[in-house]
Design an enzyme around this catalytic site. Structure first.
Site, PDB file in Angstrom:
ATOM      1  N   LYS A 190      11.990 -28.613 -29.576  1.00 40.26           N
ATOM      2  CA  LYS A 190      11.159 -28.181 -28.455  1.00 40.26           C
ATOM      3  C   LYS A 190      11.751 -28.782 -27.191  1.00 40.26           C
ATOM      4  O   LYS A 190      12.388 -29.837 -27.236  1.00 40.26           O
ATOM      5  CB  LYS A 190       9.708 -28.634 -28.651  1.00 40.26           C
ATOM      6  CG  LYS A 190       9.002 -27.872 -29.771  1.00 40.26           C
ATOM      7  CD  LYS A 190       7.521 -28.172 -29.775  1.00 40.26           C
ATOM      8  CE  LYS A 190       6.827 -27.389 -30.891  1.00 40.26           C
ATOM      9  NZ  LYS A 190       5.379 -27.682 -30.932  1.00 40.26           N
ATOM     10  N   HIS A 245       6.922 -35.082 -21.485  1.00 45.41           N
ATOM     11  CA  HIS A 245       7.780 -36.114 -22.065  1.00 45.41           C
ATOM     12  C   HIS A 245       8.407 -36.965 -20.965  1.00 45.41           C
ATOM     13  O   HIS A 245       8.622 -38.159 -21.143  1.00 45.41           O
ATOM     14  CB  HIS A 245       8.883 -35.478 -22.914  1.00 45.41           C
ATOM     15  CG  HIS A 245       8.366 -34.782 -24.136  1.00 45.41           C
ATOM     16  ND1 HIS A 245       8.590 -33.454 -24.375  1.00 45.41           N
ATOM     17  CD2 HIS A 245       7.600 -35.222 -25.165  1.00 45.41           C
ATOM     18  CE1 HIS A 245       7.989 -33.112 -25.511  1.00 45.41           C
ATOM     19  NE2 HIS A 245       7.392 -34.174 -26.009  1.00 45.41           N
ATOM     20  N   HIS A 276      10.265 -31.650 -21.831  1.00 50.43           N
ATOM     21  CA  HIS A 276       9.559 -31.101 -20.671  1.00 50.43           C
ATOM     22  C   HIS A 276       8.898 -32.182 -19.830  1.00 50.43           C
ATOM     23  O   HIS A 276       9.081 -33.385 -20.056  1.00 50.43           O
ATOM     24  CB  HIS A 276       8.542 -30.050 -21.122  1.00 50.43           C
ATOM     25  CG  HIS A 276       7.503 -30.588 -22.061  1.00 50.43           C
ATOM     26  ND1 HIS A 276       6.513 -31.443 -21.664  1.00 50.43           N
ATOM     27  CD2 HIS A 276       7.306 -30.375 -23.392  1.00 50.43           C
ATOM     28  CE1 HIS A 276       5.743 -31.745 -22.687  1.00 50.43           C
ATOM     29  NE2 HIS A 276       6.205 -31.114 -23.756  1.00 50.43           N
TER      30      HIS A 276
END
Length: 726
Positions: free
Chosen positions: A288, A294, A291
């Protein structure tokens, strides 16, 4: 001219007159006295504060009493000098403009401020003259101070050897404890910076001391009983507050000596010596995108790790990767359809994300894909090597890419862990849950009922026997304590996970783990509108690349400076990272904030680039001075208010570092860095190094060096790399 100033009743309005005129500041010699205010000039002796003020005004023609345009001010000056304090207070309350006569301060404002300040009454505004008057008062008190202090009392939790403010706090707390018969540590913990320097350098709110009676009366009583010394010049009561003014000369001496000696270690302490903390942060899910969420966890988590390090703890940074679960079965099914070896090697995170998006889209039309994914993940949980080999490859390639991103962000991890790394701790946790009677069956699944704690019900094992987040988190916590014997385990996770972490901590408590209370959740709000100029993009690298590009464009506009910069692309990247990090850390953690590109990337105002510029300019002063920084300099030459302001702010840094352990708020360091940068900027125009007398140049250069070291230390705490040129 020689002015005798009574130290027990300083005439601040007289000092304000002196502070308003450059020649008076040079020609009037201040002398502490126990008698009335007295001025000696040639063969003239003037006695009384009002008479001295009038004499000084007339001797320097500070006010033309015969001019029609200034007659109103002359009338007010006479009223202020001849009236009781309540009359002056009434005049000030009736003003219709910012100051008494207009929106700019006049001589009468300085006199009115002094009259009210002498009576411990507030004045609506402060400006350069009032600031200088307070500095003159400090000189008087410093000259009168006695006796000399030869040792500093020890108080638990204080560190006077590495924190200059603790020298003053310990002296105040010890004497005040003796006067008030209260606990020394309670007083020490209650000492804080006052809202305004006008009130003093340190203050204690008497109500915080939990003493029965009238706080204002206690403040007055204790202020009268307090005996000044060469470190603490006096105590003044203002309502329920007891304010203390410290000797600026000793503050300057001790602060710069300590900062110069400790350098990059200035601000650190050993208060956490022997304790261990694990800080788990970032924790992206493999396949994933890395982004904005994070990013916040990464920046805040790294900051917390740095704070624990600075406070003497053995801090371990841990990245607990989301590398297990049914989604990896789904990813394996997707890779069989859409995987590309070349794309995987080039950018594993982006390619696996693309595969994941495509297979999810397929699964919306063909739900049976989810059955394939569950079956694949079951093979992983059962330890089938073929299934694990592909998963392991995805994980290893992703970690390589993550390390690259973290390196760019100036962040390192001591441990790369993950849900997949949890060993038999999970099985032992399940067994203990069974034995403790905490588990309930629900249609083949197993759950924990936490309704009576208002935490709902949470599933720990699905019908097919596969585990869930909570199960693995319990097992991970158990194994971590067994391995590290931590004194604190910090989870840096977004506020959306508040419930999950509360469920985890409550379950650990119900399982009667003695260390359950050592676990802590540090949460944070979300970034809104994080996108590039080209549209919404979830990948962090796109944001960082754009930040670098914008900063590079700005740098190119100044061709002369650009030519001096070594590795301009790298410098532009660092400025861009500073912009992103400072905006992220500017508000309290829990607040959501809007990603504001226009504000973030400017060099004006309180931004990351501004802090980097302040540091680079300090480096430039050292380079261009042609001098070597010396520590053996005459610090008495640093008496200007602007210099004392910088040094006072530098002195507060160790206190800040220690206080961060309470709330772990990066915004407090950001605020401090801006304050120090502004104080430094105020010095640049008047306190130059080149062209100054040699001993003055050496003293100022040493001050700027200590300011740079301190600003750099604050920046490193926030995860920034201080720049030398930009």
């Amino acid at each position: 001219m020689e002015l005798s100033v009574p130290v027990k009743a300083i005439p601040f309005h007289v000092l304000a007159v002196i502070a308003s005129d450059a020649q008076l500041k040079q020609s009037v010699q201040l002398k502490p006295s126990s008698d009335e205010t007295t001025l000696k000039h040639d063969n003239v002796v003037i006695v009384g504060a009002a008479s001295v003020a009038r004499y000084l005004i007339r001797s320097r023609s500070l006010l033309n009493e015969h001019n029609v345009e200034t007659q109103n001010e002359a009338r007010l000056v006479d009223l202020v000098l001849s009236s009781q304090t309540n009359v002056v207070e009434s005049i000030v309350k009736q003003q219709k403009t910012k100051y008494l006569l207009s929106d700019a301060p006049h001589l009468v404002d300085a006199l009115a401020w002094g009259a009210l300040y002498s009576a411990n009454l507030p004045y609506p505004h402060q400006w350069a003259v009032t600031h200088d008057a307070l500095t003159l008062a400090e000189e008087v008190l410093a000259g009168a101070a006695s006796p000399a202090i030869d040792s500093v009392p020890s108080i638990p939790g204080s560190a006077p050897e590495s924190n200059v403010m603790d020298v003053f706090k310990n002296l105040i707390a010890s004497q005040l404890a003796s006067i008030s018969k209260l606990d020394t540590k309670l007083i020490y913990d209650s000492l804080d910076l006052p809202r305004s320097l006008e009130h003093g350098d340190l203050a204690v709110a008497v109500p915080r001391l939990r003493v029965k009676g009238n706080p204002a009366a206690f403040a007055q009583e204790w202020a009268k009983a307090f005996v000044p010394n060469d470190h603490i010049l006096g105590a003044v009561a203002v309502g329920p507050f007891l304010n203390f003014r410290i000797n600026p000369k000793i503050l300057v001496q001790k602060t710069l000596s300590l900062a110069g000696k400790l350098g990059f270690d200035y601000g650190k302490n050993n208060l956490g010596n022997g304790k261990r903390a694990i800080v788990e942060f970032s924790s992206p899910n493999i396949a994933k995108p890395f982004h904005a969420g994070h990013l916040r966890s990464t920046i805040i988590g790294s900051f917390i790790k740095n704070v624990y390090d600075a406070n003497g703890w053995d801090a371990i940074s841990m990245n607990y990767l989301g590398d297990w679960g049914k989604q990896y079965g789904l990813l394996a099914v997707g890779f069989a359809r859409y995987g590309n070896e070349e794309a995987l090697e080039k950018d594993p995170i982006k390619h696996l994300y693309d595969v994941y998006v495509k297979i999810n889209r397929d699964a919306e039309e063909h739900p049976e894909i989810h059955d394939e994914a569950r079956a694949y993940f079951k093979q992983m949980e059962d330890g089938q090597e073929e299934a694990l080999a592909l998963w392991r490859r995805f994980r290893d390639l992703s970690i390589v890419k993550y390390r690259e991103i973290y390196g760019r962000l100036n962040i390192t991890f001591d441990v790369y862990s993950g849900e997949s790394q949890v060993g038999d701790g999970m099985d032992r946790a399940m067994k203990q849950l069974e034995e403790s009677g905490l588990l309930q069956d629900s249609e083949g699944a197993k759950l924990i009922d936490l309704e009576k704690y208002k935490l709902g019900k949470t599933v720990v094992q699905k019908r097919d026997g596969t585990t869930l987040y909570l199960t693995r988190d319990i097992g991970a916590a158990l194994e971590r304590y067994e391995k590290y014997k931590f004194d604190k385990m910090i989870y840096v996770v977004a506020s959306q996970q508040d419930l999950h972490l509360k469920q985890l901590f409550k379950t650990l408590e119900l399982m009667k783990f003695e260390w359950a209370g050592k676990c802590e959740h540090i949460n944070f709000g979300m970034v809104q509108g994080m996108s590039t100029r080209k549209g919404t993009v979830v990948f962090l690298e796109d944001i960082l690349d754009e930040a670098q590009e914008i900063m590079h464009e700005v740098m190119r506009k100044n061709e002369a400076k650009y030519a001096e910069v070594d590795k301009p692309e790298q410098v532009a990247d660092e400025i861009g990272l500073s912009a992103v990090k400072i905006q992220d850390n500017s508000a309290r953690r829990i607040k959501n904030y809007e990603f504001d590109r226009n504000r973030m990337f400017t060099f004006e105002g309180d931004t990351g680039p501004y802090i980097q510029y302040a540091h680079a300019r300090l480096m430039s002063i050292e380079r261009k001075s042609g001098l070597t920084v010396k520590q053996d300099v005459n610090l008495d030459l640093l008496s200007e208010p602007a210099a004392v302001d910088v040094i006072r702010t530098v002195s507060q840094y160790p206190d800040l570092v220690r206080s961060l352990m309470n709330g772990l708020e990066p915004c407090n360091v950001v605020t401090y860095a801006f304050k120090l940068s502004h104080d430094i900027s105020a010095c640049f125009e008047t306190l130059w190094v080149r062209g100054a007398a040699p001993d003055v140049a050496d003293a100022r250069l040493f001050m700027y060096y200590c300011a740079r070291v301190t600003l750099g230390n604050a920046m490193r705490l926030l995860g920034l790399r201080p720049l030398e040129r930009m």
